[in-house]
Write a protein that holds these residues in place. Structure first.
Motif, PDB file in Angstrom:
ATOM      1  N   THR A   1       0.832  -1.198   0.000  1.00  0.00           N
ATOM      2  CA  THR A   1       0.000   0.000   0.000  1.00  0.00           C
ATOM      3  C   THR A   1       0.865   1.246   0.000  1.00  0.00           C
ATOM      4  N   VAL A   2       0.550   2.156  -0.929  1.00  0.00           N
ATOM      5  CA  VAL A   2       1.239   3.435  -1.030  1.00  0.00           C
ATOM      6  C   VAL A   2       0.403   4.471  -0.288  1.00  0.00           C
ATOM      7  N   ILE A   3       1.005   5.075   0.737  1.00  0.00           N
ATOM      8  CA  ILE A   3       0.307   6.079   1.542  1.00  0.00           C
ATOM      9  C   ILE A   3       0.939   7.437   1.265  1.00  0.00           C
ATOM     10  N   SER A   4       0.113   8.384   0.868  1.00  0.00           N
ATOM     11  CA  SER A   4       0.605   9.731   0.577  1.00  0.00           C
ATOM     12  C   SER A   4       0.116  10.705   1.649  1.00  0.00           C
ATOM     13  N   PRO A   5       1.036  11.213   2.490  1.00  0.00           N
ATOM     14  CA  PRO A   5       0.600  12.148   3.527  1.00  0.00           C
ATOM     15  C   PRO A   5       0.133  13.487   2.958  1.00  0.00           C
TER      16      PRO A   5
ATOM     17  N   GLN B   1      -3.218  12.681   1.194  1.00  0.00           N
ATOM     18  CA  GLN B   1      -4.013  11.880   2.131  1.00  0.00           C
ATOM     19  C   GLN B   1      -4.744  10.748   1.405  1.00  0.00           C
ATOM     20  N   THR B   2      -4.000  10.049   0.542  1.00  0.00           N
ATOM     21  CA  THR B   2      -4.564   8.913  -0.182  1.00  0.00           C
ATOM     22  C   THR B   2      -3.890   7.624   0.273  1.00  0.00           C
ATOM     23  N   VAL B   3      -4.645   6.552   0.200  1.00  0.00           N
ATOM     24  CA  VAL B   3      -4.161   5.218   0.535  1.00  0.00           C
ATOM     25  C   VAL B   3      -4.487   4.315  -0.648  1.00  0.00           C
ATOM     26  N   LYS B   4      -3.440   3.806  -1.322  1.00  0.00           N
ATOM     27  CA  LYS B   4      -3.651   3.046  -2.544  1.00  0.00           C
ATOM     28  C   LYS B   4      -2.966   1.685  -2.454  1.00  0.00           C
ATOM     29  N   PRO B   5      -3.728   0.610  -2.281  1.00  0.00           N
ATOM     30  CA  PRO B   5      -3.132  -0.730  -2.298  1.00  0.00           C
ATOM     31  C   PRO B   5      -2.757  -1.130  -3.714  1.00  0.00           C
TER      32      PRO B   5
END
Length: 203
Positions: free
Chosen positions: A20-24, A27-31
């Motif tokens: 999972t790529v988390i972008s602070p 504010q996105t969470v992409k598996p």
């Protein structure tokens, strides 16, 4: 089975290996599904491509420049080497960036026997240190040639029969036609996923 008794049989979409790529900032969470090359409509037809599959990724390390992610993949006896830009901008989800192609990327993976489960990246010496769970060893990979340079077996008090059978729990190449799932996909580290499964009445 053919489904003669109940008109259908259980087929596996058991456990997808994802990062999972988390972008602070956004504010996105992409598996990210690491095994997009698998044809789930033809589970038995994946034999020729299952060597590119990744099963049960564990510890990760990122290069100092942020371009490469290494992850120990215990079910496939590999260290996956993944370009972070393709994980972050994956056209499969975002319609931008380079296509994340597991078969092309799979040619960069490092084969490490013994069930790699932990790693430490030491870029100052161009080394990757890997802990292998099946044989309780520390392995040094030389990143100049991507070859195993040294393997040190450590002392253990575990019974020999525990050690001898452990690889069977995790071996996704042996236990699934697409190389993605193993017994450990449900029995995580020899335990249970604590889910109730309705398996119907397969033939």
């Amino acid at each position: 089975g053919p489904g003669n008794f109940a008109d259908s049989t259980v087929q596996g979409n058991i456990a997808k290996s994802r990062i999972t790529v988390i972008s602070p900032t956004s504010q996105t969470v992409k598996p990210r599904h690491l095994n997009r090359h698998i044809d789930y409509t033809n589970l038995k037809g994946n034999h020729d491509i299952k060597q590119h599959s990744l099963s049960t990724p564990l510890q990760m390390a990122i290069s100092d420049d942020g371009t490469t992610l290494y992850t120990a993949v215990i079910g496939s006896n590999k260290i996956a080497v993944l370009p972070t830009n393709q994980l972050a901008l994956d056209s499969y989800w975002d319609n931008q960036g380079q296509e994340f192609d597991p078969i092309t990327i799979g040619r960069q993976h490092l084969n490490v026997e013994g069930g790699p489960s932990g790693l430490l990246l030491a870029e100052e010496t161009q080394s990757l240190y890997v802990y292998t769970r099946f044989d309780n060893a520390l392995v040094k990979i030389d990143l100049n040639n991507n070859q195993e340079a040294q393997r040190l077996a450590m002392e253990t008090t575990e019974p020999a029969d525990f050690i001898a059978g452990r690889f069977m729990l995790y071996d996704a190449k042996r236990s699934s036609s697409n190389g993605e799932s193993s017994c450990a996909s449900c029995h995580i580290f020899g335990d249970t996923d604590h889910l109730s499964w309705n398996l119907g009445i397969p033939d």
